[in-house]
Design a protein around this motif. Sequence first.
Motif, PDB file in Angstrom:
ATOM      1  N   ALA A 204       0.934  -1.099   0.016  1.00  0.00           N
ATOM      2  CA  ALA A 204      -0.144   0.072   0.069  1.00  0.00           C
ATOM      3  C   ALA A 204       0.884   1.261  -0.004  1.00  0.00           C
ATOM      4  O   ALA A 204       0.627   2.195  -0.736  1.00  0.00           O
TER       5      ALA A 204
ATOM      6  N   VAL B 281      -3.812  -0.870  -4.039  1.00  0.00           N
ATOM      7  CA  VAL B 281      -5.065  -1.187  -3.460  1.00  0.00           C
ATOM      8  C   VAL B 281      -5.530  -2.405  -3.598  1.00  0.00           C
ATOM      9  O   VAL B 281      -6.273  -3.142  -2.689  1.00  0.00           O
TER      10      VAL B 281
ATOM     11  N   VAL C 281      -4.741  -5.042  -0.857  1.00  0.00           N
ATOM     12  CA  VAL C 281      -5.211  -4.801   0.422  1.00  0.00           C
ATOM     13  C   VAL C 281      -6.807  -5.075   0.336  1.00  0.00           C
ATOM     14  O   VAL C 281      -7.189  -5.725   1.365  1.00  0.00           O
ATOM     15  N   LEU C 282      -7.263  -5.024  -0.696  1.00  0.00           N
ATOM     16  CA  LEU C 282      -8.647  -4.928  -0.775  1.00  0.00           C
ATOM     17  C   LEU C 282      -9.166  -6.495  -0.749  1.00  0.00           C
ATOM     18  O   LEU C 282      -9.973  -6.749   0.078  1.00  0.00           O
TER      19      LEU C 282
ATOM     20  N   MET D 189     -12.802   1.716  -0.278  1.00  0.00           N
ATOM     21  CA  MET D 189     -12.030   1.450  -1.559  1.00  0.00           C
ATOM     22  C   MET D 189     -12.902   1.107  -2.649  1.00  0.00           C
ATOM     23  O   MET D 189     -12.284   1.369  -3.740  1.00  0.00           O
TER      24      MET D 189
ATOM     25  N   ALA E 202      -6.496   2.669   1.462  1.00  0.00           N
ATOM     26  CA  ALA E 202      -5.618   1.292   1.564  1.00  0.00           C
ATOM     27  C   ALA E 202      -4.425   1.600   2.576  1.00  0.00           C
ATOM     28  O   ALA E 202      -4.383   0.714   3.448  1.00  0.00           O
TER      29      ALA E 202
ATOM     30  N   TYR F 241      -5.783   1.877   5.993  1.00  0.00           N
ATOM     31  CA  TYR F 241      -6.355   0.598   6.578  1.00  0.00           C
ATOM     32  C   TYR F 241      -5.249  -0.359   7.025  1.00  0.00           C
ATOM     33  O   TYR F 241      -5.231  -0.989   7.999  1.00  0.00           O
ATOM     34  N   SER F 242      -4.266  -0.705   5.943  1.00  0.00           N
ATOM     35  CA  SER F 242      -3.080  -1.681   6.207  1.00  0.00           C
ATOM     36  C   SER F 242      -2.291  -1.159   7.363  1.00  0.00           C
ATOM     37  O   SER F 242      -2.004  -1.805   7.979  1.00  0.00           O
TER      38      SER F 242
ATOM     39  N   THR G  22     -13.815   6.290   6.353  1.00  0.00           N
ATOM     40  CA  THR G  22     -13.172   5.229   6.725  1.00  0.00           C
ATOM     41  C   THR G  22     -12.831   5.144   8.265  1.00  0.00           C
ATOM     42  O   THR G  22     -12.169   6.217   8.744  1.00  0.00           O
TER      43      THR G  22
END
Length: 614
Positions: free
Chosen positions: A17, A44, A47-48, A74, A90, A93-94, A266
């Motif tokens: 990411a 992305v 990760v998604l 995302m 992404a 989140y990661s 998010t």
Amino acid sequence: MEHFNSDRIKVALLVVALGGLLGGLGFYFTGRPEIASIVWHIGVVPVLAALLVEILRSLSRGEVGLDIVAALSMSAALLFDETLAAAVVALMYSGGTFLESFAEGRARREMRALLERAPRTATRHGQDGLEDIPVDDIVPGDRLLIRQGDTIPVDGKVASASAFLDTSALTGESLPLRAGNGDDAMSGSTNAGEAFDVVATRLAKDSTYAGIVRLVEEAQRSKAPMARLADRWSLGFLAVTVAIAFAAWWFTGDPIRAVAVLVVATPCPLILAVPVALVAGLSRAARFGVLVKGAGPLEAMARARTLILDKTGTLTEGRPRIVKIDSHDGTDPDEVLRLAAALDQATRHPVAQAIVAAAHDRGLTLAVPTDVTESPGEGLTGQVDGRSVVVGGHDFVAGRVGQDMADYAELAAGSVLVAVAINGRLAGHLVMADPLRSGTREMVARLRRQGIEHILLATGDRHEVAERVTEGLGLDGIRAGLTPDQKVLLVLEERKRGPVMMVGDGVNDAPALAAADVGVAMGARGAAASAEAADVVLLVDRVDRLGPGIEIARGARRIAIESVVAGIGLSVLGMIAAALGYLTPIQGALLQEAIDVAVILNALRALRITPSET
């Protein structure tokens, strides 16, 4: 291995990411936006994909988490070609999941130390003499030699005149116990005296020690997983997010506004602020000698309302000390101690060593004894400074001096009596006990102030000993004579009141530590098994460290919740602004980054938590 692979995947996703975002920005600012969009897609998609797999696993368990909001934002950003916004989400989140994984660490490791403590071989009497055999080859009826310091490998019966057994790791009894011919000898006990024989009565897999190992493993498997603090807010936040995004699209007909709402929504204040505050709490607690094995145990520690305490090695020091010297013929108490300690230099018995240590602590000079004769497990006779001295158990000394000592039996309540005779007459008794640790009463009072509502003692020791030791502590109950499985049942029973914290140090405590919401082990001198099974380890040999640990845990949880509330409030305001068209998706992502920075800085305040009393 599963935890290790999961951690590696999270690190890899964070690297992908971050690389995708930075690489795309590089192409974008050099005038190649098409390539930048492709690079952002590359950063992305993994990760998604990992996120969708995790969502499916959660849904299969009946759990709804905040991950759904991140997946929606995302996916929507990619669908409507807002790839930069998707790349920022992404990365957020990661980074959050990696940080959470770092915070949790390994809350549960395999019971490696417990298994390593179990004997692998035993010495058996065979037709051709002694032979070393694997423990698993022992069958009932085998006669085994247990040398000094050896751990008994299987349950059996003592086959020698006497034996001294250290059962503290199994039963909590701090003083060695004398066993006679035919008495039971539990596996896991340690020989504290001279070598003796045991006749096996069970196979290794059916013995007491193996049963404790199984209890620990079963308790860990059956223990309910701790819900993440963030997930308790997830359903309501998800509903609000979807409602605002849908309303923005429905009333304006512009899907980009819905994308902007999702990007702003998010849940990074939840994903990031909670683990940051808890990691900071973990670090702060370690400064005070409290090692917490993850964010989950720290949060559970903050919510605990019931505390169950072991006695030996936890409330008490776990080793015998002289608490009183009774002189019966006018002899100076220090002289009684000096002569007893001088003679006891000739044996390695734990009680004798404690007497010698007490004499040294008082600065007494010990002469070298002569003509020493030891009756293993009973006592010694010898000459000290030209005087005949006998030191040992009540009956042993009475038999040597021909004196009725029934009048002194009341001294033994909850204690061990060591009689001392000089020149054929009873000179005194050394009253030995396992005293409370200093500061224990203050610790109990402090825990009450911190919200611990119910405090119990759970011990394998005798009830009269437990009552005597804890007199005046104001505990809510005493449960004595408990086996390891009975301690587990006590923990499960008390969980009906709310989260339970269990504190112990012996092998016998390990199953209960594993079953409790928070297991706390005395790590300095406690058994390795209890440290492995526990969620929290006190690195210093002081149970009063528990107070600062709980205070830090509650402070860190409070700061985490404050950060979450503030972050969600700002996110909701941002979602409304995005729905009204005041924020584009990338502006929403940047706003969310600013919110993240604010809540993280607030969460880091947990690093400065200072317990009120240290």
